[in-house]
Write a protein that holds these residues in place. Structure first.
Motif, mmCIF file in Angstrom:
data_model
loop_
_atom_site.group_PDB
_atom_site.id
_atom_site.type_symbol
_atom_site.label_atom_id
_atom_site.label_comp_id
_atom_site.label_asym_id
_atom_site.label_seq_id
_atom_site.Cartn_x
_atom_site.Cartn_y
_atom_site.Cartn_z
ATOM 1 N N ALA A 66 35.029 0.305 46.500
ATOM 2 C CA ALA A 66 35.863 1.637 46.728
ATOM 3 C C ALA A 66 35.826 2.119 47.913
ATOM 4 N N ASP A 67 34.773 1.878 48.864
ATOM 5 C CA ASP A 67 34.935 2.251 50.109
ATOM 6 C C ASP A 67 35.718 1.309 51.020
ATOM 7 N N TYR A 68 35.777 0.051 50.605
ATOM 8 C CA TYR A 68 36.762 -0.706 51.431
ATOM 9 C C TYR A 68 38.019 -0.385 51.023
ATOM 10 N N LEU A 69 38.331 -0.245 49.757
ATOM 11 C CA LEU A 69 39.713 -0.011 49.355
ATOM 12 C C LEU A 69 40.103 1.524 50.006
ATOM 13 N N SER A 70 39.389 2.289 50.215
ATOM 14 C CA SER A 70 39.854 3.511 50.830
ATOM 15 C C SER A 70 40.242 3.248 52.457
ATOM 16 N N GLN A 71 39.466 2.409 53.097
ATOM 17 C CA GLN A 71 39.545 2.129 54.424
ATOM 18 C C GLN A 71 41.059 1.219 54.335
ATOM 19 N N SER A 72 41.124 0.483 53.443
ATOM 20 C CA SER A 72 42.418 -0.463 53.415
ATOM 21 C C SER A 72 43.753 0.508 53.181
ATOM 22 N N HIS A 73 43.406 1.585 52.101
ATOM 23 C CA HIS A 73 44.640 2.107 51.941
ATOM 24 C C HIS A 73 44.828 3.365 53.316
ATOM 25 N N ALA A 74 43.779 3.820 54.112
ATOM 26 C CA ALA A 74 44.310 4.351 55.138
ATOM 27 C C ALA A 74 44.913 3.652 56.378
ATOM 28 N N ALA A 75 44.394 2.389 56.550
ATOM 29 C CA ALA A 75 45.103 1.453 57.391
ATOM 30 C C ALA A 75 46.595 1.232 56.944
ATOM 31 N N GLY A 76 46.552 0.893 55.525
ATOM 32 C CA GLY A 76 48.370 0.767 55.183
ATOM 33 C C GLY A 76 49.322 2.104 55.486
ATOM 34 N N ALA A 77 48.519 3.286 55.174
ATOM 35 C CA ALA A 77 49.177 4.394 55.280
ATOM 36 C C ALA A 77 49.799 4.710 56.652
ATOM 37 N N ARG A 78 48.567 4.148 57.762
ATOM 38 C CA ARG A 78 48.888 4.386 59.252
ATOM 39 C C ARG A 78 50.164 3.373 59.574
ATOM 40 N N MET A 79 50.136 2.507 59.044
ATOM 41 C CA MET A 79 51.260 1.395 59.264
ATOM 42 C C MET A 79 52.396 1.770 58.727
ATOM 43 N N GLY A 80 52.374 2.421 57.484
ATOM 44 C CA GLY A 80 53.973 2.725 56.955
ATOM 45 C C GLY A 80 54.715 1.562 56.371
ATOM 46 N N ALA A 81 54.642 0.444 56.650
ATOM 47 C CA ALA A 81 55.272 -0.694 55.956
ATOM 48 C C ALA A 81 54.652 -2.072 56.590
ATOM 49 N N GLU A 82 55.114 -3.082 55.811
ATOM 50 C CA GLU A 82 54.191 -4.290 55.651
ATOM 51 C C GLU A 82 54.637 -5.083 57.252
ATOM 52 N N HIS A 83 53.720 -5.642 57.463
ATOM 53 C CA HIS A 83 53.667 -6.370 58.956
ATOM 54 C C HIS A 83 53.038 -7.640 58.731
ATOM 55 N N ARG A 84 53.538 -8.835 59.533
ATOM 56 C CA ARG A 84 52.946 -9.944 59.611
ATOM 57 C C ARG A 84 52.626 -10.398 60.821
ATOM 58 N N ALA A 85 51.344 -10.939 61.040
ATOM 59 C CA ALA A 85 50.675 -11.065 62.266
ATOM 60 C C ALA A 85 49.674 -12.488 62.103
ATOM 61 N N HIS A 86 49.640 -13.365 62.999
ATOM 62 C CA HIS A 86 48.755 -14.414 62.682
ATOM 63 C C HIS A 86 48.632 -14.910 61.453
ATOM 64 N N GLY A 87 49.579 -15.273 61.080
ATOM 65 C CA GLY A 87 49.763 -16.096 59.433
ATOM 66 C C GLY A 87 49.272 -14.998 58.162
ATOM 67 N N THR A 88 49.186 -13.821 58.677
ATOM 68 C CA THR A 88 48.689 -12.789 57.278
ATOM 69 C C THR A 88 49.700 -11.753 57.210
ATOM 70 N N LEU A 89 49.533 -10.907 56.245
ATOM 71 C CA LEU A 89 50.694 -9.869 56.000
ATOM 72 C C LEU A 89 49.987 -8.548 55.392
ATOM 73 N N PHE A 90 50.081 -7.362 55.919
ATOM 74 C CA PHE A 90 49.409 -6.331 55.289
ATOM 75 C C PHE A 90 50.275 -4.847 55.667
ATOM 76 N N GLY A 91 50.112 -4.115 54.828
ATOM 77 C CA GLY A 91 50.754 -2.885 54.788
ATOM 78 C C GLY A 91 50.272 -1.867 53.546
ATOM 79 N N PRO A 92 51.009 -1.056 53.391
ATOM 80 C CA PRO A 92 50.755 -0.137 52.300
ATOM 81 C C PRO A 92 50.758 -0.847 50.972
ATOM 82 N N VAL A 93 51.930 -1.639 50.485
ATOM 83 C CA VAL A 93 52.013 -2.364 49.296
ATOM 84 C C VAL A 93 50.982 -3.298 49.210
ATOM 85 N N THR A 94 50.469 -4.033 49.989
ATOM 86 C CA THR A 94 49.607 -4.953 49.979
ATOM 87 C C THR A 94 48.164 -4.342 49.492
#
Length: 412
Positions: free
Chosen positions: A266-294
Motif C-alpha cells: 500500500a505504501d508503494y502504491l501510494s508513492q506510485s500514484h503520487a508520481a503518476g499524478a505529478r506526471m499527468g500523462a503516460e511517458h516513455r523512457a529507457h524502454g519503459t512506460l509510466f504515468g497515472p494510468v499505469t
C-alpha cells in the motif's frame, strides 16, 4: 497428468516435433533417413549420433529428449531457435568473441534499433523481439569496440539495453540461466557507461528475474534499493526521471504483494500514484512506460495478488481509457481484471475478459501462465465459453482440475 519423464524417448521426440514438422521434414533437417526417424520415434533404435542430430534440429538439449528435464513451457521450434541465437550472442560478446560485422551501426542507428526492440517487446511480440535482439547485441558490441576510448558511453548504453532485452525475453520464455547472464552483462555495461538511470532499470530487471525464480525477499530488497537510488525531488524531477522511478516503485509494490505484505504494498502504491499524478500523462523512457494510468492498472494487479478482489474491481471501474498503455500492459491489465472477476465468482465476465485479450494478442498470450490459472479457477461458467477460452490457451476444458499444453495432449 503425465510427467515429462513418464513418456518414452520416442514419444518425447514426437511431441517436440509437433504438428508443424513431419517425419520427412525432420529427416531432411538432420540428414537422417525417414526410416531412422521412424525407428527413433518407435523406440526401436537411437544411437548417440542420431540423438545429437535430432536434438540439434529440434533446438533442445539432449537431456530434454532423454526425459532428464522437461521442455520449457509453450516453447515451439521457433522459440528454441531464438533462445539458441540469443544465448550465442550474449555469451560470445561478453567473452569478447566478436563476430565479423559487415556494417558497424552508427549511434543513431543503434538508438533506432533500441526503439524497435522495445517496441516489439511491449507489443508482446516476444519471439520477434528476441530475433532482433540477437544481432542487436552483436552490433552494439561491435560499435563499442569501434568507438574511441572515452567516447563509448552512448554505444555502451545501447549494448546495456540489448542485453536487457535479451534478458527479458529469456525470462519470459523460462530460460532462467540466460536471463541471469544477460541481466548481469547489462548491469556491468550500464556501470561502464556511468548511466545511473539505466543501471537502476537493470537492477529492477534483475529483481524481476528473482521474482520469477521465486526469490521473493531478494527481489524486494533489490527493487527497493533501485528505487531509493534514483528517487527524485518531485518539484524538480524530469518526466524521464519520474518514469523510471515510478516503474521501480510499481514493481516494488508487485513484489510486496506477492509476499502478502499489505502495508508495504500500500505504501508503494501510494508513492506510485503520487508520481503518476505529478506526471499527468503516460511517458516513455529507457524502454519503459509510466504515468497515472499505469499506476492505477498496476494497483489492480497488486490488489488481486493480495486477495482483495473487491478493491481490485473497484479500481478497475475507475479506469475508462487504457489506450495510452503499451499492448502488453493493456493485456496484463485485462488478465488481472479477469482474475479479480474469477475471484469474485463472476465466472462468465471473467472468461469474456480473458477471451477478448487472448484473441487480441495470441502471441502474447501463449507466453503467459495466468490464463491457465484463471481457467482452472472458473469451473461454473458456461461450457461453451470455457471450451473457447481453453482452446485459445491450448488447454483441456474437461473439468476445472487442470490443463495440458496442446503439444502434449495428443500423446496421452
Amino acid at each position: 497428468m503425465a510427467r515429462w519423464s513418464d513418456y518414452t524417448t520416442g514419444e518425447r521426440i514426437k511431441i517436440l516435433r509437433g504438428r508443424e514438422i513431419r517425419q520427412t521434414d525432420l529427416a531432411e533437417m538432420t540428414g537422417l533417413s525417414v526410416v531412422t526417424v521412424q525407428k527413433a520415434e518407435q523406440d526401436r533404435a537411437l544411437s548417440l549420433p542420431t540423438l545429437l542430430k535430432i536434438a540439434d534440429a529440434l533446438r533442445v538439449d539432449t537431456s530434454v529428449i532423454l526425459g532428464q528435464q522437461a521442455p520449457r513451457r509453450t516453447m515451439d521450434r521457433a522459440d528454441r531457435s531464438v533462445m539458441r541465437a540469443l544465448s550465442c550472442a550474449v555469451h560470445d560478446t561478453a567473452a569478447g568473441a566478436l563476430p565479423d560485422v559487415e556494417h558497424v551501426p552508427t549511434l543513431e542507428e543503434l538508438e533506432e534499433i533500441t526503439d524497435r526492440c522495445w517496441g516489439l517487446y511491449w507489443r508482446g511480440h516476444y519471439t520477434e523481439a528476441g530475433t532482433v535482439a540477437a544481432p542487436f547485441v552483436t552490433s552494439a558490441a561491435a560499435a563499442v569496440h569501434a568507438s574511441p576510448v572515452g567516447e563509448q558511453a552512448r554505444a555502451l548504453g545501447a549494448l546495456s539495453d540489448a542485453y536487457r532485452v535479451a534478458g527479458y525475453v529469456a525470462n519470459l520464455m523460462g530460460n532462467r540461466d540466460l536471463a541471469y547472464a544477460a541481466i548481469g552483462h547489462a548491469q556491468a555495461t550500464a556501470e561502464r557507461a556511468s548511466d545511473d538511470l539505466r543501471a537502476a532499470l537493470v537492477k529492477s530487471g534483475r529483481a524481476w528475474v528473482y521474482l520469477r525464480d521465486a526469490r521473493l525477499s531478494e527481489a524486494l530488497t533489490l527493487a527497493e534499493r533501485a528505487a531509493v537510488d534514483i528517487e527524485p525531488r518531485f518539484s524538480t524531477a524530469t518526466p524521464e526521471q519520474l518514469t523510471v522511478y515510478g516503474s521501480h516503485i510499481n514493481f516494488a509494490a508487485v513484489v510486496a504483494s506477492r509476499m502478502n505484505d499489505k502495508d508495504r504494498a500500500a505504501d508503494y502504491l501510494s508513492q506510485s500514484h503520487a508520481a503518476g499524478a505529478r506526471m499527468g500523462a503516460e511517458h516513455r523512457a529507457h524502454g519503459t512506460l509510466f504515468g497515472p494510468v499505469t499506476a492505477t492498472t498496476q494497483a489492480v494487479g497488486v490488489n488481486v495478488s493480495l486477495g482483495q478482489a473487491g478493491k481490485a474491481l473497484q479500481l478497475a471501474g475507475s479506469i475508462h481509457d487504457v489506450s495510452q498503455l503499451t499492448p502488453a500492459a493493456r493485456n496484463r491489465y485485462a488478465m488481472d481484471k479477469a482474475m479479480a472477476q474469477a475471484d469474485a465468482k463472476m465466472w462468465d465476465a471473467s472468461l469474456d475478459t480473458l477471451e477478448a485479450a487472448l484473441r487480441a494478442a495470441p502471441e502474447w498470450g501463449r507466453h503467459q501462465a495466468l490464463p491457465g490459472v484463471i481457467v482452472q479457477k472458473v469451473g461454473k461458467a458456461s461450457t461453451a465459453r470455457l471450451r473457447r477460452v481453453s482452446e485459445l490457451i491450448g488447454a483441456s476444458a474437461a473439468g476445472a482440475g487442470g490443463f495440458l499444453p496442446a503439444t502434449a495432449r495428443t500423446a496421452l
